[in-house]
Design a protein around this motif. Structure first.
Motif, PDB file in Angstrom:
ATOM      1  N   UNK A   1       0.742  -1.212  -0.206  1.00  0.00           N
ATOM      2  CA  UNK A   1       0.007   0.021   0.163  1.00  0.00           C
ATOM      3  C   UNK A   1       0.781   1.200   0.164  1.00  0.00           C
ATOM      4  N   UNK A   2       0.426   2.315  -0.453  1.00  0.00           N
ATOM      5  CA  UNK A   2      -0.825   2.457  -1.282  1.00  0.00           C
ATOM      6  C   UNK A   2      -0.796   1.613  -2.635  1.00  0.00           C
ATOM      7  N   UNK A   3      -1.870   1.330  -3.079  1.00  0.00           N
ATOM      8  CA  UNK A   3      -1.978   0.423  -4.244  1.00  0.00           C
ATOM      9  C   UNK A   3      -3.293   0.776  -4.986  1.00  0.00           C
ATOM     10  N   UNK A   4      -3.135   0.453  -6.066  1.00  0.00           N
ATOM     11  CA  UNK A   4      -4.320   0.577  -7.141  1.00  0.00           C
ATOM     12  C   UNK A   4      -4.476  -0.991  -7.748  1.00  0.00           C
ATOM     13  N   UNK A   5      -5.602  -1.280  -7.380  1.00  0.00           N
ATOM     14  CA  UNK A   5      -6.022  -2.656  -7.858  1.00  0.00           C
ATOM     15  C   UNK A   5      -7.233  -2.506  -9.074  1.00  0.00           C
TER      16      UNK A   5
ATOM     17  N   UNK B   1     -16.474   0.212  -7.655  1.00  0.00           N
ATOM     18  CA  UNK B   1     -15.175   0.942  -7.582  1.00  0.00           C
ATOM     19  C   UNK B   1     -15.326   2.388  -7.139  1.00  0.00           C
ATOM     20  N   UNK B   2     -16.537   3.091  -7.275  1.00  0.00           N
ATOM     21  CA  UNK B   2     -16.602   4.409  -6.935  1.00  0.00           C
ATOM     22  C   UNK B   2     -17.027   4.544  -5.463  1.00  0.00           C
ATOM     23  N   UNK B   3     -17.701   3.420  -4.797  1.00  0.00           N
ATOM     24  CA  UNK B   3     -17.737   3.256  -3.560  1.00  0.00           C
ATOM     25  C   UNK B   3     -16.643   2.874  -2.487  1.00  0.00           C
ATOM     26  N   UNK B   4     -16.039   1.953  -3.086  1.00  0.00           N
ATOM     27  CA  UNK B   4     -14.707   1.880  -2.353  1.00  0.00           C
ATOM     28  C   UNK B   4     -13.652   3.293  -2.380  1.00  0.00           C
ATOM     29  N   UNK B   5     -13.557   3.617  -3.373  1.00  0.00           N
ATOM     30  CA  UNK B   5     -12.772   4.943  -3.746  1.00  0.00           C
ATOM     31  C   UNK B   5     -13.228   6.133  -2.834  1.00  0.00           C
ATOM     32  N   UNK B   6     -14.680   6.123  -2.593  1.00  0.00           N
ATOM     33  CA  UNK B   6     -14.944   7.166  -1.741  1.00  0.00           C
ATOM     34  C   UNK B   6     -14.768   7.357  -0.466  1.00  0.00           C
ATOM     35  N   UNK B   7     -14.172   5.929   0.028  1.00  0.00           N
ATOM     36  CA  UNK B   7     -13.788   6.006   1.379  1.00  0.00           C
ATOM     37  C   UNK B   7     -12.282   6.217   1.745  1.00  0.00           C
ATOM     38  N   UNK B   8     -11.648   6.862   0.635  1.00  0.00           N
ATOM     39  CA  UNK B   8     -10.281   7.237   0.522  1.00  0.00           C
ATOM     40  C   UNK B   8      -9.291   6.250   1.599  1.00  0.00           C
TER      41      UNK B   8
ATOM     42  N   UNK C   1      -6.195   1.507  -0.474  1.00  0.00           N
ATOM     43  CA  UNK C   1      -6.103   0.632  -1.384  1.00  0.00           C
ATOM     44  C   UNK C   1      -7.159   1.256  -2.230  1.00  0.00           C
ATOM     45  N   UNK C   2      -7.021   1.422  -3.668  1.00  0.00           N
ATOM     46  CA  UNK C   2      -7.766   2.162  -4.451  1.00  0.00           C
ATOM     47  C   UNK C   2      -8.288   1.195  -5.764  1.00  0.00           C
ATOM     48  N   UNK C   3      -9.294   1.443  -6.464  1.00  0.00           N
ATOM     49  CA  UNK C   3      -9.808   0.284  -7.440  1.00  0.00           C
ATOM     50  C   UNK C   3      -9.934   1.080  -8.678  1.00  0.00           C
ATOM     51  N   UNK C   4      -9.742   0.558  -9.942  1.00  0.00           N
ATOM     52  CA  UNK C   4      -9.812   1.371 -10.927  1.00  0.00           C
ATOM     53  C   UNK C   4     -10.281   0.259 -11.978  1.00  0.00           C
TER      54      UNK C   4
ATOM     55  N   UNK D   1     -12.762  -1.192   7.212  1.00  0.00           N
ATOM     56  CA  UNK D   1     -11.854  -0.970   6.134  1.00  0.00           C
ATOM     57  C   UNK D   1     -10.925  -0.162   6.493  1.00  0.00           C
ATOM     58  N   UNK D   2     -11.135   1.156   7.116  1.00  0.00           N
ATOM     59  CA  UNK D   2     -10.043   1.849   7.544  1.00  0.00           C
ATOM     60  C   UNK D   2      -8.986   1.668   8.268  1.00  0.00           C
TER      61      UNK D   2
END
Ligand SMILES: [Zn+2]
Length: 271
Positions: free
Chosen positions: A97-101, A120-127, A130-133, A267-268
């Protein structure tokens, strides 16, 4: 969820339907799974009442794939626990981490693609770290594919996934049921997306919130199949009572379900 399953009838009948289902199933019966394997599954803290052999390994708690690598690993990271009834057991986590999946779909219709985009947008909204694309070409880290399986015994599998690998990568594949009885002939992308959101949770190391007591998402009796030999990590400040709205409950409510505040804490905490 026997699978991630959706209940077709009143929750109170679920336990009866589960036992009825065992008789008519055309999949391998539990008796065909060796005692050694069942003991390994139990040692990892998973229920052993409905274990099925599948191509990738064993399907447990309805929608979780345990691979041979999972079965032969020794749990060291314990259970992440929120409150008295909820727990999010981590086996391996995604590291680096930090990492984009990256996430992609294969051969699926637009509602499934839209559902993946929602996830993807719901996970990414948590800042999180780990990010998703979503990627529409190339080789994603997590590929979402379809399968077609009709209901059995009052339940239908909505999707399945597994846990991260021992070298810190997410589980690589999510399977989503394209049978019309899973999401209908005109699937609601928000519901489809909430199932993908749940399966991604497994891919990054979350287990079912209600492992100790599936009566509150699946209906019927408690189905705590025995103690695990791993420890627990409590998250300070989270409530001690049950919480019936987690995104990692074993059974779907048949509607869009997203992260609640405890889920966000968990998650945090991990990511
Ligand atoms: Zn699940």
């Amino acid at each position: 969820m026997r699978k991630w399953f959706k209940t077709f009838m009143a929750a109170g009948f679920a336990a009866i339907l589960i036992s009825a289902c065992k008789k008519e199933t055309n999949q391998p019966a539990q008796e065909e799974i060796s005692q050694e394997t069942l003991l390994k599954i139990q040692a990892l803290g998973f229920g052993t009442s409905e274990v099925r052999k599948v191509d990738e390994g064993y399907l447990v708690e309805g929608d979780i794939i345990l691979t041979d690598e999972n079965l032969n690993s020794s749990p060291s990271q314990g259970i992440l626990r929120v409150g008295s009834d909820e727990q999010y057991r981590t086996t391996n986590l995604v590291d680096g981490l930090p990492r984009v999946i990256t996430v992609g779909t294969s051969g699926l219709t637009q509602p499934f693609i839209d559902g993946a985009l929602q996830t993807v947008s719901r996970y990414n909204a948590l800042n999180l770290q780990i990010k998703f694309q979503y990627i529409s070409s190339g080789k994603p880290d997590i590929i979402i594919r379809g399968f077609n399986q009709p209901p059995s015994g009052g339940y239908i599998t909505l999707g399945s996934a597994g846990f991260p690998t021992t070298n810190g990568n997410p589980y690589r594949e999510i399977k989503m049921n394209t049978n019309q009885y899973a999401y209908g002939t005109n699937p609601d992308p928000t519901f489809v997306g909430s199932v993908i959101q749940h399966e991604i949770g497994h891919c990054i190391g979350f287990r079912h919130t209600d492992y100790m007591d599936r009566s509150y998402s699946c209906g019927g009796a408690k189905s705590n199949e025995g103690a695990s030999n791993v420890g627990a990590i409590h998250i300070p400040g989270t409530p001690t009572g049950p919480d019936a709205n987690s995104w990692m409950l074993a059974c779907s409510n048949g509607r869009d379900r997203t992260f609640n505040s405890n889920d966000k804490s968990a998650l945090n905490y991990l990511y």
